[in-house]
Design an enzyme around this catalytic site. Structure first.
Site, PDB file in Angstrom:
ATOM      1  CG  HIS A  41      -1.917  -1.178   1.248  1.00 28.02           C
ATOM      2  ND1 HIS A  41      -2.938  -0.917   1.116  1.00 28.02           N
ATOM      3  CD2 HIS A  41      -1.839  -2.450   1.229  1.00 28.02           C
ATOM      4  CE1 HIS A  41      -4.100  -1.959   0.733  1.00 28.02           C
ATOM      5  NE2 HIS A  41      -3.495  -2.681   1.414  1.00 28.02           N
ATOM      6  CE  LYS A  55      -6.255  13.859   0.608  1.00 26.94           C
ATOM      7  NZ  LYS A  55      -6.291  12.419  -0.402  1.00 26.94           N
ATOM      8  NE  ARG A  56      -2.545  10.585  10.196  1.00 28.87           N
ATOM      9  CZ  ARG A  56      -2.562   9.095  11.391  1.00 28.87           C
ATOM     10  NH1 ARG A  56      -4.102   8.197  11.861  1.00 28.87           N
ATOM     11  NH2 ARG A  56      -1.266   9.396  11.613  1.00 28.87           N
ATOM     12  CE  LYS A  90      -2.040  11.006   3.841  1.00 21.96           C
ATOM     13  NZ  LYS A  90      -3.120  10.352   2.462  1.00 21.96           N
ATOM     14  CB  THR A 148     -10.399   5.001  -1.117  1.00 25.50           C
ATOM     15  OG1 THR A 148      -9.124   5.123   0.442  1.00 25.50           O
ATOM     16  CG2 THR A 148      -9.281   3.683  -1.806  1.00 25.50           C
ATOM     17  CE  LYS A 203     -14.110   6.351   1.420  1.00 24.02           C
ATOM     18  NZ  LYS A 203     -12.779   6.259   2.172  1.00 24.02           N
TER      19      LYS A 203
HETATM   20  C1  26W Z   1       3.866   0.525  10.059  1.00 28.99           C
HETATM   21  C2  26W Z   1       3.805   2.142   9.889  1.00 28.99           C
HETATM   22  C3  26W Z   1       2.130   1.971   8.928  1.00 28.99           C
HETATM   23  C4  26W Z   1       1.336   2.504   8.660  1.00 28.99           C
HETATM   24  C5  26W Z   1       0.507   1.743   8.198  1.00 28.99           C
HETATM   25  C6  26W Z   1       2.989   1.921   7.556  1.00 28.99           C
HETATM   26  C7  26W Z   1       2.242   2.021   6.469  1.00 28.99           C
HETATM   27  C8  26W Z   1       1.008   2.052   6.657  1.00 28.99           C
HETATM   28  C9  26W Z   1      -0.269   2.308   5.453  1.00 28.99           C
HETATM   29  C10 26W Z   1       0.406   1.083   4.127  1.00 28.99           C
HETATM   30  C11 26W Z   1      -0.029   3.392   4.914  1.00 28.99           C
HETATM   31  C12 26W Z   1      -1.462   3.461   4.062  1.00 28.99           C
HETATM   32  O1  26W Z   1      -2.785   3.869   4.828  1.00 28.99           O
HETATM   33  N1  26W Z   1      -1.856   3.710   2.876  1.00 28.99           N
HETATM   34  C13 26W Z   1      -2.561   3.899   1.754  1.00 28.99           C
HETATM   35  O2  26W Z   1      -3.006   2.650   1.871  1.00 28.99           O
HETATM   36  C14 26W Z   1      -4.736   3.528   1.000  1.00 28.99           C
HETATM   37  C15 26W Z   1      -5.062   2.165   0.269  1.00 28.99           C
HETATM   38  O3  26W Z   1      -4.101   1.011  -0.448  1.00 28.99           O
HETATM   39  C16 26W Z   1      -4.490   4.483  -0.641  1.00 28.99           C
HETATM   40  O4  26W Z   1      -5.903   4.449  -1.028  1.00 28.99           O
HETATM   41  C17 26W Z   1      -2.804   5.299   0.000  1.00 28.99           C
HETATM   42  O5  26W Z   1      -2.653   5.522  -0.827  1.00 28.99           O
HETATM   43  C18 26W Z   1      -2.141   4.948   0.664  1.00 28.99           C
HETATM   44  O6  26W Z   1      -1.464   5.795   1.732  1.00 28.99           O
END
Ligand code: 26W
Length: 811
Positions: free
Chosen positions: A356, A544-545, A550, A652, A656
């Protein structure tokens, strides 16, 4: 299949629930009692189907999927279940008779915020689609006692507060202590020879009991009920009575607390791993419990482990559950006595992995010492996986040590979790086409060469039930009035709206609905922020975060620029704009928190300046969460999707918004590329560098942000205003770090190309201003966005996962 129950019967059931559970009559019930009573009646109806589902579908299932995820960002459940069961009209009437609004009742439920952002929300959308499509698949995760922190804003700064969402109990979960599993940490491995086999035993370890809590997942109009199984950590020991008897109460409690802390709280870092022992323990805790229970159920149903991969697919949501791979190996080797090759064959055919993120800092790597000391048996197994893999690499690339080292699972004293996932899975996928291309060409290039068919792209999607049917019921009705209701489960039907783009009446109706949604949001803003906003203004939204990539900062700098323009020229016929933000920053992310402060300071300044005649407003809504997104999105005109190209894997939120008829201003990043393809260049505002261009700059180091501003007085002025206390924060130093990061930072200044993209961003906004003032231009574009949103349904995504990866039979 809709649940059939009359209004009278439903009301009677609620009354008797409230009487039995709380000892109150309906007349004396508080709103919270009504919520619980109604939710319990709905749950009872669901439970009947759940029982049936278990017998009719799951016990008999020829093949099932398990979606392992550290995060499920579900939000509220009551409204969604009512809608999916077709009970909403009945319950709305019951509420009316009781003198409350259904909306007020729904608001009593705390959001289940068991996720950070996109990855967690995607998991929740997938559960909805899986079930609606009648596919047998279950979620496995952690029952965090505290979800993502609650955000308070004090003096423009983010303050984190705990989110004890389970404090009042949850109606939707059922504890299943009968199916608890034991998970072992630490200690050492003892080997003994039994006949010609080696027997492994983990000694001197900490044992933790994993207790599953199951939440039924109800699909839209479907008979199937799947489960979301969340594991809670419990001590295997009760209080140490010896210590207790000696009066050492705290010591007596300690062991218990040490075990239970594992499922206490969700780590709030998004896209940035916390290399802490507790996080690794969380990962092993829930993957071990999940794999053990999957295997136990499989065996209980008479399955032969040699057929395991034929009848089971286990999906790993990013690398966080990667330990599932060596854990299954451990069970096959140590408990089932298989030899390595056979066990590895089964494992590799069982797992599929989704990536992701390509942000380098987000790729998980665990220090070898930590891994070894917490998970001694899994360490042996990962070590062997690495040995074998490096052997294969050696055969293919003899002597190419650099390549082998860069692909190894264990290197530089770290375990590289993404490499473990690629080697241990039969499928690896990215979440949008551009993202998959970047994985193949850059991040996983060598792996793609070695396993040419493993890496694929499957574009994300969102559930249209929650994010249109439920969040924007008036728009849903308008659409159904024109094309019927099939779009709810057959998203491509929305194409039928294409002709409505040229229909002034339809455009007008859409505009009127948007207007009412904006009035509601304006009311919410007034109540929560005490800011008056004009529903006639353009609602321009970035939610968003908070992350530098971003580029909320670019948005804020542009607002500062608009403010300067308005002050220079008070008669400029800019259409009034309300910029709306909502975002949580990771608690330790200084830059992100500073951007929140900046947004507030800019808002303070602008919102209170009579000279600009209310033409600009800036609003930051605190505590962004699923239920707030559901309020904001239907009221949005403009969707800000402005990440540095190449950084946002998919996005995503962008989907929406388009589904609700907002127009996107965005870069050619993630799924924006596919939104452009779907709606055509006329109905989206694209600007900025491409991923290839940003990538070239990263490669050659030739980007100098000071060049970008050298002939741009607008930008120079805005940047100066960051550090000359124009924002009246009482010091020139508060935003110094942002200024420095953009212009002078060591290593690379402005690494996200905020200044480079500023000009084309401003031009795109000028075009929006132009188009919005011409309804005959704007609203047809809005309709075209809705009409072409079909491919961004998570139903399409799940169908694609099923065809290309899972191969499950439909129930
Ligand atoms: C371990 C720390 C950590 C925590 C969360 C590393 C990575 C993440 C996630 C992979 C971050 C995340 O939410 N990524 C998002 O995933 C969405 C669903 O696929 C995508 O639409 C977003 O672009 C992406 O940033």
């Amino acid at each position: 299949m809709n649940a059939v129950i009359s209004k009278e019967e439903f009301k009677r059931s609620v009354e008797s629930k409230i009487q039995r559970m709380f000892g109150r009559s309906l007349g004396r019930a508080k709103k919270s009692h009504l919520y619980k009573g109604i939710a319990m009646v709905v749950r009872d109806l669901i439970n009947e189907r759940w029982a049936y589902s278990r017998e009719a579908f799951h016990e008999e299932a020829h093949r099932e999927a398990f979606y392992l995820s550290m995060e499920f960002l579900t939000g509220r459940t009551l409204g969604n279940n009512l809608m999916n069961l077709g009970l909403e009209p009945v319950v709305r009437e019951v509420c009316e008779e009781l003198g409350v609004e259904l909306d007020e009742i729904r608001e009593m439920e705390p959001d289940a915020g068991l996720g950070n952002g996109g990855l967690g929300r995607l998991a929740a959308c997938f559960m909805d689609s899986l079930t609606t499509l009648g596919l047998p698949g279950h979620g496995c995760g952690i029952r965090y006692e505290y979800g993502l922190f609650k955000q308070k804003i004090i003096d423009g700064y983010q303050i984190e507060m705990p989110d004890p969402w389970l404090e009042d109990g949850s109606i939707w979960e059922v504890a299943v202590p009968e199916e608890a599993e034991i998970v072992k940490f630490g200690g050492w491995v003892e080997t003994t020879k039994v006949g010609d086999r080696i027997h492994y035993e983990q000694k001197g370890c900490q044992t933790v009991r994993a207790v599953p809590y199951e939440i039924p997942v109800v699909g839209y109009g479907s008979e199937l009920v799947n489960s979301l199984r969340l594991w809670a950590a419990r001590s295997t020991k009760h209080l140490d009575m010896g210590l207790f008897g000696q009066g050492r109460y705290m010591d007596a409690l300690e062991e218990k607390e040490l075990a239970e802390v594992i499922s206490k709280v969700l780590y709030p870092e998004d896209n940035h791993p916390e290399g802490k022992a507790l996080r690794l323990k969380q990962q092993y805790f829930f993957t071990s419990a999940s794999i053990q229970s999957i295997v136990h159920t499989f065996k209980r149903r008479g399955g032969n482990m040699r057929d395991f991969a034929k009848r089971t697919v286990i999906h790993i949501n990013d690398t966080h559950p990667a330990l599932a791979i060596p854990e299954l190996m451990r069970i096959l080797l140590d408990e089932d006595g298989m030899d390595w090759d056979e066990a590895w064959e089964i494992s590799r055919n069982t797992f599929a992995y989704t990536n992701h993120t390509i942000l380098e800092e987000a790729l998980e790597k665990w220090p070898v010492e930590l891994f070894q000391s917490q998970l001694p048996r899994l360490w042996d197994i990962v070590y062997e996986i690495n040995e074998q893999f490096c052997g294969e690499l050696w055969e293919r690339y003899p002597g190419d040590w650099d390549k082998i080292a860069s692909m190894a699972v264990i290197a530089e004293n770290q375990v590289k979790m993404a490499h473990l996932c690629i080697v241990g899975s039969f499928s690896v996928n990215g979440v949008a086409q551009l993202h998959a291309d970047i994985l193949k060409k850059h991040v996983f290039r060598d792996f793609h060469e070695f396993y040419p068919h493993k890496v694929i792209g499957i574009t994300n999607g969102v559930t249209f039930r929650r994010f249109l049917l439920k969040a924007n019921p008036e728009l849903a009705d308008l659409i159904s009035g024109r094309i019927g209701q099939e779009w709810i489960t057959d998203s491509e039907q929305l194409k039928g709206l294409e002709s409505a783009a040229a229909d002034p009446e339809f455009n007008g109706a859409l505009q009127a609905i948007r207007r009412r949604n904006k009035e509601n949001l304006a009311q919410y803003i007034l109540e929560n922020n005490n800011i008056v906003v004009d529903p006639q203004s353009i609602f321009d939204v970035q939610i968003k975060r908070l992350h530098e990539y971003k580029r909320q900062l670019m948005n804020v700098l542009h607002i500062m620029h608009l403010y300067n323009e308005l002050r220079d020229n008070p008669n400029w016929d800019m259409h009034p704009r309300t910029f709306i933000f909502a975002a949580k920053a990771a608690p330790g992310y200084r830059m992100a928190k500073l951007i929140i402060k900046l947004t507030h300071s800019v808002g303070q300044k602008i919102n209170n300046d009579p000279r600009i005649k209310g033409k600009l407003k800036v609003v930051f809504l605190e505590n962004y969460r699923v239920s707030l997104a559901e309020k904001i999105i239907p009221a949005s005109d403009v969707s800000e999707q402005i990440s540095t190209a190449g950084k946002e894997a998919s996005g995503t939120g962008n989907m929406k918004f388009m589904l609700n008829g907002a127009l996107t201003i965005g870069t050619l990043d993630g799924a924006n590329v596919e939104i452009l393809d779907a709606v055509g260049p006329e109905a989206i505002y694209i600007f900025g560098l491409t991923a290839e261009e940003t990538n070239a700059y990263y490669g050659n180091g030739h980007y100098n942000p000071r060049d970008s501003i050298s002939d741009d007085v607008r930008l120079q002025r805005v940047l100066d205003q960051l550090v000359n206390d124009s924002l009246n924060v009482g010091s020139t130093e508060v935003f110094r770090e942002l200024h420095h990061g953009l212009l002078y930072a060591h290593g690379m200044a402005d690494p996200y190309f905020v200044l480079k993209d500023f000009d084309s961003y401003a031009a795109a906004h000028a075009q929006i201003n132009h188009d919005y003032q011409r309804p005959e231009i704007w609203w047809p574009k809005a309709v075209r966005n809705i009409a072409n949103a079909g491919r961004f349904s998570s139903d399409r995504t799940i169908n694609e996962y099923n065809e290309r990866i899972w191969r499950l039979p439909h129930a």
